[in-house]
Design a protein around this motif. Structure first.
Motif, short mmCIF file in Angstrom:
data_model
loop_
_atom_site.label_atom_id
_atom_site.label_comp_id
_atom_site.label_asym_id
_atom_site.label_seq_id
_atom_site.Cartn_x
_atom_site.Cartn_y
_atom_site.Cartn_z
N GLY A 1 -1.11 0.46 7.88
CA GLY A 1 -1.50 -0.21 6.95
C GLY A 1 -0.61 0.27 5.72
N PHE A 2 0.27 1.37 5.83
CA PHE A 2 0.69 2.04 4.55
C PHE A 2 2.14 1.30 4.46
CE2 PHE A 2 -2.66 4.92 4.39
CZ PHE A 2 -3.22 4.80 3.15
N ASP A 3 2.72 0.60 3.57
CA ASP A 3 4.13 0.35 3.45
C ASP A 3 4.74 1.37 3.22
OD1 ASP A 3 3.64 -2.80 3.69
OD2 ASP A 3 2.35 -2.04 2.13
N VAL A 4 4.66 2.11 2.41
CA VAL A 4 5.56 3.50 1.93
C VAL A 4 4.66 4.53 1.72
CG1 VAL A 4 6.72 4.40 -0.22
CG2 VAL A 4 6.99 1.86 0.33
N VAL A 5 5.22 5.52 2.25
CA VAL A 5 4.48 7.03 2.38
C VAL A 5 5.41 8.10 1.57
CG1 VAL A 5 3.49 8.90 3.82
CG2 VAL A 5 3.31 6.56 4.35
N ARG B 1 0.99 -1.18 0.06
CA ARG B 1 -0.02 0.28 -0.11
C ARG B 1 0.88 1.05 -0.06
NH1 ARG B 1 -4.06 0.77 4.38
NH2 ARG B 1 -4.98 2.04 2.72
N LEU B 2 0.61 2.27 -0.82
CA LEU B 2 1.42 3.37 -1.14
C LEU B 2 0.60 4.45 -0.89
CD1 LEU B 2 3.76 5.03 -2.00
CD2 LEU B 2 2.81 4.77 -4.59
N LEU B 3 0.89 5.54 -0.29
CA LEU B 3 0.28 6.82 0.05
C LEU B 3 1.03 8.09 -0.62
CD1 LEU B 3 -1.91 8.58 1.28
CD2 LEU B 3 -0.54 8.81 3.42
N ALA C 1 4.24 2.91 12.57
CA ALA C 1 3.14 2.03 11.88
C ALA C 1 3.72 1.08 10.94
CB ALA C 1 2.13 2.99 11.11
N GLY C 2 4.92 0.77 11.01
CA GLY C 2 5.86 -0.11 10.42
C GLY C 2 5.93 0.09 9.03
#
Length: 365
Positions: A131-135, A90-92, A160-161
């Motif tokens: 829940g985001f892997d990359v921001v 998940r990417l933001l 959040a990891g």
């Protein structure tokens, strides 16, 4: 802590042997002489190049972190994302940042099974980061110049990891130091102020996370997204004047912003260095300079075009960060801005000459 730019100018010189050239040599070769073993030697042009190596040494000095170079800013952004994402990730990303980053995410990353969420910079933290892997962040945003609280976001994403990536193109390592603010990875389009002369495309990725940099290097090596030696040589030369160019550009931008704020033809102005700007408090807290980009909104699209095209000291061109001041209506590229919104990149012209040209063009509208 600001990088030591004087020391940067002598990184190569203090390691020279008698008779070596002071200027960085350009190594233009795809092959290397490899009799016998190859351990520790350059092997092939897609993998190794001495010109890149010294350029990356200089960039690492500026970032105070390992750096790898790429043939464009989007090459650097792509490498950082492909090194940190996989199917199911998940990417933001900001909905109001550089539009090509959004295009990459929408048309390619989504098609590879990655979930992409967009948020405006001004409400970027709403909803949190679980829940985001990359921001991926951009501060100030391009072209709106809204700022994010980078230390707070970096801490929240890490808790959040997730991993944070910051596009620092607009301020360069001299204006803002995202890694020192807790960001995991920095990307930059060195096409702009870093090179400074609007004559090459380059980018870099920097991180103190060795595992991420190993993945970035592998992506570059196997994808072939490598910089040309000549472009690397040109960027190295541009970096030698970055300090003086950046100082002039930022100082002039402050002067121009204060005067433009009082001009009757300007409906709205954004510049983080203005005390009334929405970004001022954050910019004052986490940047060394307020930058060389500002935006103005005029009354109509027609007046915006007339102002840009009639001003002899503004090049009507996309991109920014060159020694020549430039301006453009960002709506023409699809940015969600007023049709009369102008992004203005302040160059190295003497500020009074530049202001006289800008004021004359505005007064004629």
């Amino acid at each position: 802590m600001a990088p030591k730019t004087g020391e940067m100018l002598h990184l190569r010189g203090n390691a020279l042997n008698a008779g070596d050239p002071v200027a960085l040599p350009l190594t233009q070769s795809s092959m290397y002489h490899l009799p016998g073993g190859t351990d520790g030697l350059p092997t092939y042009g897609r993998v190794d190049n001495p010109t890149w190596l010294h350029l990356e040494h200089v960039l690492a000095h500026l970032e105070e972190a390992p750096c790898l170079t790429f043939p464009s800013g989007m090459g650097a952004i792509s490498a950082a994302l492909f090194a940190t994402l996989k199917t199911g990730s998940r990417l933001l990303i900001p909905s109001d940042g550089y539009y090509v980053t959004r295009v990459l995410a929408d048309r390619f990353l989504s098609g590879l099974g990655m979930s992409v969420t967009e948020r405006p910079t001004t409400t970027f933290t709403e909803g949190g980061f679980d829940g985001f892997d990359v921001v991926f962040v951009e501060s100030p945003s391009n072209p709106g110049l809204d700022m994010l609280d980078l230390p707070a976001i970096a801490a929240a994403v890490r808790a959040a990891g997730g991993i944070t990536i910051a596009d620092n193109t607009t301020l360069t390592p001299l204006g803002q130091r995202p890694l020192e603010l807790g960001i995991d990875v920095v990307v930059s389009s060195d096409t702009k102020a870093m090179a400074g002369h609007s004559d090459l495309l380059m980018g870099h990725v920097a991180s103190r996370n060795a595992q991420i940099m190993e993945r970035v290097e592998e992506w570059r090596r196997v994808s072939g997204a490598i910089p040309g030696p000549h472009e690397a040589w040109m960027l190295h030369r541009g970096l030698e004047t970055l300090d003086v160019r950046f100082e002039r550009m930022c100082s002039s931008a402050q002067v121009l912003a204060e005067r433009l704020a009082d001009h009757p033809a300007v409906k709205q102005i954004r510049y983080p260095g203005l005390t009334g700007d929405p970004s001022h408090a954050l910019a004052a807290a986490q940047t060394a300079r307020f930058g060389f980009l500002l935006s103005i909104t005029l009354e109509t699209e027609e007046k915006a075009e007339t102002f840009i095209n009639a001003c002899p000291m503004l090049r009507p061109a996309t991109s920014f960060g060159g020694v020549h001041s430039s301006a453009e209506r960002r709506a023409r590229w699809g940015d969600d801005v007023d049709p009369a919104f102008i992004r203005l990149s302040v160059g190295c012209e003497p500020v009074e000459e530049l202001w006289q040209a800008i004021e004359t063009s505005l007064n004629a509208l």
